[in-house]
Each structure stands twice: as C-alpha cells, then as structure tokens.
Design a protein around this motif. Structure first.
Motif, mmCIF file in Angstrom:
data_model
loop_
_atom_site.group_PDB
_atom_site.id
_atom_site.type_symbol
_atom_site.label_atom_id
_atom_site.label_comp_id
_atom_site.label_asym_id
_atom_site.label_seq_id
_atom_site.Cartn_x
_atom_site.Cartn_y
_atom_site.Cartn_z
ATOM 1 N N ARG A 111 37.995 16.601 95.687
ATOM 2 C CA ARG A 111 37.755 16.290 97.101
ATOM 3 C C ARG A 111 38.913 16.804 97.965
ATOM 4 O O ARG A 111 38.695 17.326 99.064
ATOM 5 N N CYS A 112 40.136 16.658 97.462
ATOM 6 C CA CYS A 112 41.291 17.187 98.200
ATOM 7 C C CYS A 112 41.244 18.707 98.263
ATOM 8 O O CYS A 112 41.539 19.309 99.305
ATOM 9 N N GLN A 113 40.860 19.342 97.151
ATOM 10 C CA GLN A 113 40.753 20.797 97.128
ATOM 11 C C GLN A 113 39.686 21.280 98.103
ATOM 12 O O GLN A 113 39.856 22.301 98.777
ATOM 13 N N GLN A 114 38.581 20.535 98.185
ATOM 14 C CA GLN A 114 37.536 20.892 99.147
ATOM 15 C C GLN A 114 38.075 20.793 100.573
ATOM 16 O O GLN A 114 37.822 21.668 101.406
ATOM 17 N N ARG A 115 38.839 19.760 100.838
ATOM 18 C CA ARG A 115 39.436 19.560 102.163
ATOM 19 C C ARG A 115 40.368 20.719 102.511
ATOM 20 O O ARG A 115 40.488 21.119 103.671
ATOM 21 N N GLN A 116 41.009 21.282 101.493
ATOM 22 C CA GLN A 116 41.947 22.383 101.694
ATOM 23 C C GLN A 116 41.284 23.751 101.562
ATOM 24 O O GLN A 116 41.963 24.773 101.624
ATOM 25 N N GLY A 117 39.959 23.759 101.367
ATOM 26 C CA GLY A 117 39.226 25.013 101.276
ATOM 27 C C GLY A 117 39.302 25.691 99.931
ATOM 28 O O GLY A 117 38.985 26.877 99.812
ATOM 29 N N ALA A 118 39.699 24.933 98.884
ATOM 30 C CA ALA A 118 39.872 25.529 97.560
ATOM 31 C C ALA A 118 38.795 25.084 96.567
ATOM 32 O O ALA A 118 38.881 25.413 95.386
ATOM 33 N N ALA A 119 37.793 24.337 97.006
ATOM 34 C CA ALA A 119 36.705 23.906 96.121
ATOM 35 C C ALA A 119 35.414 23.816 96.929
ATOM 36 O O ALA A 119 35.436 23.586 98.145
ATOM 37 N N GLU A 120 34.310 24.011 96.230
ATOM 38 C CA GLU A 120 32.998 23.967 96.872
ATOM 39 C C GLU A 120 32.409 22.562 96.826
ATOM 40 O O GLU A 120 32.760 21.748 95.968
ATOM 41 N N ALA A 121 31.497 22.299 97.765
ATOM 42 C CA ALA A 121 30.853 20.981 97.832
ATOM 43 C C ALA A 121 30.084 20.674 96.554
ATOM 44 O O ALA A 121 30.010 19.508 96.137
ATOM 45 N N GLU A 122 29.539 21.705 95.903
ATOM 46 C CA GLU A 122 28.750 21.481 94.683
ATOM 47 C C GLU A 122 29.592 20.837 93.593
ATOM 48 O O GLU A 122 29.097 20.005 92.822
ATOM 49 N N ALA A 123 30.864 21.220 93.504
ATOM 50 C CA ALA A 123 31.741 20.620 92.495
ATOM 51 C C ALA A 123 31.951 19.139 92.779
ATOM 52 O O ALA A 123 31.987 18.316 91.861
ATOM 53 N N VAL A 124 32.084 18.788 94.051
ATOM 54 C CA VAL A 124 32.245 17.378 94.427
ATOM 55 C C VAL A 124 30.975 16.597 94.089
ATOM 56 O O VAL A 124 31.048 15.486 93.553
ATOM 57 N N TYR A 125 29.816 17.179 94.385
ATOM 58 C CA TYR A 125 28.549 16.502 94.077
ATOM 59 C C TYR A 125 28.430 16.241 92.580
ATOM 60 O O TYR A 125 27.992 15.158 92.156
ATOM 61 N N LYS A 126 28.812 17.238 91.780
ATOM 62 C CA LYS A 126 28.721 17.057 90.336
ATOM 63 C C LYS A 126 29.643 15.943 89.863
ATOM 64 O O LYS A 126 29.262 15.128 89.015
ATOM 65 N N LEU A 127 30.837 15.878 90.415
ATOM 66 C CA LEU A 127 31.779 14.837 90.012
ATOM 67 C C LEU A 127 31.313 13.464 90.455
ATOM 68 O O LEU A 127 31.524 12.463 89.755
ATOM 69 N N GLU A 128 30.669 13.389 91.601
ATOM 70 C CA GLU A 128 30.082 12.113 92.030
ATOM 71 C C GLU A 128 29.042 11.656 91.012
ATOM 72 O O GLU A 128 28.981 10.466 90.656
#
Length: 495
Positions: free
Chosen positions: A313-330
C-alpha cells in the motif's frame, strides 16, 4: 526473553546438502541447479521460518564448495530500466557486483555472469564492459520468439544454440540472480541443450524454497509466499502432475505447473526420456522437513502477510506498485483470517498519533511489551521510539535522557545551516551516531548501545511513511517495519 524458534537450521544444512549430492549422483555428470529466491540474504525465509539464518543456503553450499561454481543471471532489460531490489534499495546490476564480492569473500567460486534476453541494450553492454574490466567473464543469451512453447525453435541452432555457451568446470553449477524474472531456468536449459550437443552428461534441478511443497496449500508460510510475489501474480496450487504420477498431494506454483509440459517435452527430446514426472520432482528443497514448531512458524508467517499488505500500500502511494497487487493482498489477508488487529503495534502507534496530533511509532519488544515514539522538536518518532526501546531493554529509567539537547542541537545546526536540510529533527542513523559518541563518556548511553542486537526481529509500525534513511537504518537493525500509507503533512515524499 529468548525468541522462539520454529526451524532447525543445523538439520537443514545437513539434509539439504545431502539431498543435493544425491541429485548430482542421479545424473552422473554435471548438475545445473536453478536457485529460486535469494541465495545469500534470504530475509523473507528468516522472517517466516524463525530459526532460519539468512545465509543458510550459502552455508549449505560451503559444505560442498570444491564442487560448486556460481553463475549469476541478470535480465538485460532490468539493467536498462534500473530495476531496484526492494529489500536492499539497490539496482540489480549493483547487486550483481555485491553478490560476486560476497560469494568470493565466503570462498565460493563465481564463474561468470549471463546477460539474459539480451537485445542490444546500451546499459547492458556498458555493464558487460565494466564486469570484463574487473576480470569477470560475461556471456549473452538472447530472446527466443515463442519461448517456452515453440519447442522446435527453442531446441535448435537458432534457439538455445544461438546462446553463448557458458564455460563451466565444476560438478554443481548454481544459477542464481538478484531477483525474479532474471531467466535462471532458461540459462539452465540452454546449458543442458548445449552440453548434450557436445556429448556431455548434465542434469537440471530446481531449488525453490517457497512454496514449501510438503506443507498444506493454505498453510500461512505458503500464503506468505503468495503475498511476497503479489506483483508477479504467482499463485500456489496443488501439483496435478505429482498427484497423478505418485498419488501424493504437493504444493507448487502456477508458473512451474504451467511450463512443466513444455519442460518435460524438452527433457524427452534432450535425454530421450524425461527424468521427472512432475514439477515437484524437479525440486530439491528440504525446508519443510526442518520445521520443529508449526505454531511459531504460523504466527511469523501471518505477520509477514500483514507486513506485505502494508508495504505494498505504501509502494502504491509512492507510485511503485499497482492497485492489482494491493487487491490481491487484501484477498490473501481475508483468506488467512487476518486483520490489522493481529498486529498490535499498529493500534498503539495510531493511539499516540491521535493523542499528540503528530506522527508516531510503536515497537513490540521480545517480551511482548510495546514501546512508543512521538514527534518532538529534536527527533522524529522513529528516533524517539528507538531510544525508548533501548531504555526498556537496558532497564534504564524512563526519566533519564540518553541524549541531552546540548548533544543534539549542534547536529541540528549542521543539518539546517550548513547542509541545507529543511528538517532539523534527527533521523535514526544520526541518533545512533550521537548515542555512540555519548557512550564514550556516558555509561548509561553505553548500556543502551549494548541492547541494539536485541531489536532484531522486533515488529514496528509508523503512522507515516518514513524517510529512506530511517527505513534503511531500521532494516539494518533487523526491525520488521510497516507504515500507514500516508505522507507527513503535505510532503509527497520523505527525505
């Protein structure tokens, strides 16, 4: 309080080296061993398998070092794109140099580096020249259209035959890399094809620590592996080939299962008959047999899943991760029945932040006690938390100042007035340097410094994304950090 151990590292070193020797003997000549994950500093394994030492796999190879040659694979595109190794914060090409130095220092022979999927990348060519100037042999392997499905092209002079043959000299050739997607398997298969063309006996095996094949599919350790590879979209699954061939349920991951029919057909063509009936058969990992306390391992793996969720989630906030990765982790969090409440430092840090109206941090000591850190005029929350933790570990009265303002203020003056830093508060590295200087004349500060090793493996949470220097310092101390995906005040980055 001594940390609970769930993994027998000594047993692992013994059984793993024995099993690899057996696999070498099976082929009678040379074994190309693809090493998945980190060979030297496998911090993921040490976090989810308490007792596993980050350098265990390296130490295992040292038991047979006379027979071992290391080949490092790096994808040319990763060099061109300056791909970063997330746990160390360095580029893949820099990590190659680091690994060569570490392996040589430990007494292991590094034979060469392979640039994989090379298509003329200028940065890769420059890196090759740098390596060769250091006396390191470099080979190029090229992209093959339709890999891995186009078997007729792959197993031809225009496929693997086009690659530069890697000159090796020892029985066990370990193919490793700075990270995933580096083309290790293709390097091994290319070498086996070319060895066969030269009339040499050579075999292939895979060393992949995770998922652990003889643990249940939804065991927290295996779920933690999915969490660690959320950006790659790896999925754990039952190995259908092993179940059909042997009637035994084992766990593998989707990429190996999907590619196995193609690999098997390649082996059939190269050897005349494939030596393996399943992806699990290809593996040599014995980690699952060395777990001695499943409850300890499960708890550690559950914390890893939560950490991966927050970090992504922090990486997504910093532009280093995609939303799909966050969804999978959820989804993985839900599947593992985990919530933020399963990580007590989160609620504690947020409680202090709410009380003070400023960023805060919390850390769980080995005895379960929670210590906190708040933002002050002199230090950031990570620094105050660090000092409070050292006090608690050293049984130092909370009223005692480990660092007086007379020590801190000159450092702030240097930062702001001479180095142009807008933030006068001490980062964790500056705090530790000041503490170490104070320890020369202050017995209490010296006592605090002797507690640093006890922080390794402790869990910590910050209510804001920490600066890179704070993250790096805490990582070096072995602290397992999570942060809320929030920047301090209106800053969109941290210095």
């Amino acid at each position: 309080m001594k940390k609970k151990i769930g993994f027998d590292n000594a047993k692992y070193l013994k059984t793993q080296s024995e099993h690899i020797r057996e696999r070498i003997a099976q082929f009678g000549g040379r074994l190309y061993l693809e090493f998945g994950g980190k060979l030297y500093d496998d911090f993921h394994a040490s976090r989810v398998l308490p007792g596993f030492q980050p350098d265990s796999k390296l130490r295992m190879l040292l038991q047979m070092k006379k027979d071992v040659e290391i080949v490092i694979a790096i994808n040319a595109a990763d060099i061109e794109q300056n791909r970063i190794r997330g746990d160390l914060g360095i580029t893949y090409d820099t990590d190659v140099l680091r690994l060569i130095g570490l392996f040589r220092q430990k007494g292991l022979y590094v034979g060469s580096v392979v640039l994989t999927q090379f298509t003329g990348e200028p940065a890769a060519e420059k890196f090759q020249k740098r390596l060769e100037s250091l006396g390191i042999r470099v080979y190029r392997h090229y992209t093959i259209e339709g890999y891995p499905s186009n078997r007729s092209l792959i197993l031809s002079e225009d496929g693997f035959g086009r690659n530069e043959y890697i000159e090796v000299s020892r029985k066990l050739v370990v193919v490793t890399a700075p990270g995933p997607g580096s083309g290790k398997m293709a390097v091994c298969l290319s070498q086996i094809y070319q060895e066969h063309q030269r009339g040499n006996e050579a075999g292939y095996a895979k060393f992949e620590t995770f998922p652990i094949w003889n643990l249940p599919l939804k065991h927290p350790v295996n779920v933690a592996y999915e969490a660690a590879t959320a950006d790659l979209n790896d999925i754990n699954m039952i190995d259908p080939f092993h179940l059909e061939a042997h009637g035994v349920t084992t766990v593998n991951y989707n990429r190996d299962v999907e590619v196995f029919p193609v690999l098997n057909a390649m082996f059939d063509q190269i050897y005349g008959k494939s030596p393996y009936q399943s992806p699990t058969d290809m593996g040599v990992n014995m980690a699952g047999f060395c777990i001695v306390d499943d409850e300890v391992v499960c708890r550690a793996a559950q914390q890893e899943i939560i950490r991966r969720f927050f970090n992504t989630r922090c990486q997504q906030r910093q532009g280093a991760a995609e939303a799909e990765a966050v969804y999978k982790l959820e989804l993985l969090m839900q599947q593992a029945n985990l919530t933020e409440d399963d990580r007590p430092v989160i609620a504690k840090a947020r409680q202090i932040a709410e009380q003070t109206g400023e960023p805060a941090a919390a850390l769980c000591l080995p005895n379960g006690k929670l210590v906190t850190g708040r933002t002050t005029d002199l230090m950031g929350p990570a620094s105050t938390m660090l000092l409070n933790a050292l006090k608690a570990l050293g049984r130092i009265n909370d009223d005692i100042l480990l660092l007086s303002p007379t020590v801190i203020e000159p450092i702030q003056h240097l930062k702001v007035d001479h180095l142009g830093n807008e933030n006068p508060r001490l980062h964790t590295d500056e705090t530790l340097v000041a503490l170490s200087i104070s320890a020369a004349t202050n017995p209490t500060a010296e006592r605090a410094m002797t507690q640093l090793a006890k922080l390794r493996g402790c869990e910590m949470h910050s209510t804001v994304i920490l600066s890179q220097v704070d993250e790096r310092t805490l990582r070096r101390l072995g602290i397992n950090l999570t942060c809320d995906p929030t920047f301090q005040s209106n800053r969109l980055y941290q210095k």
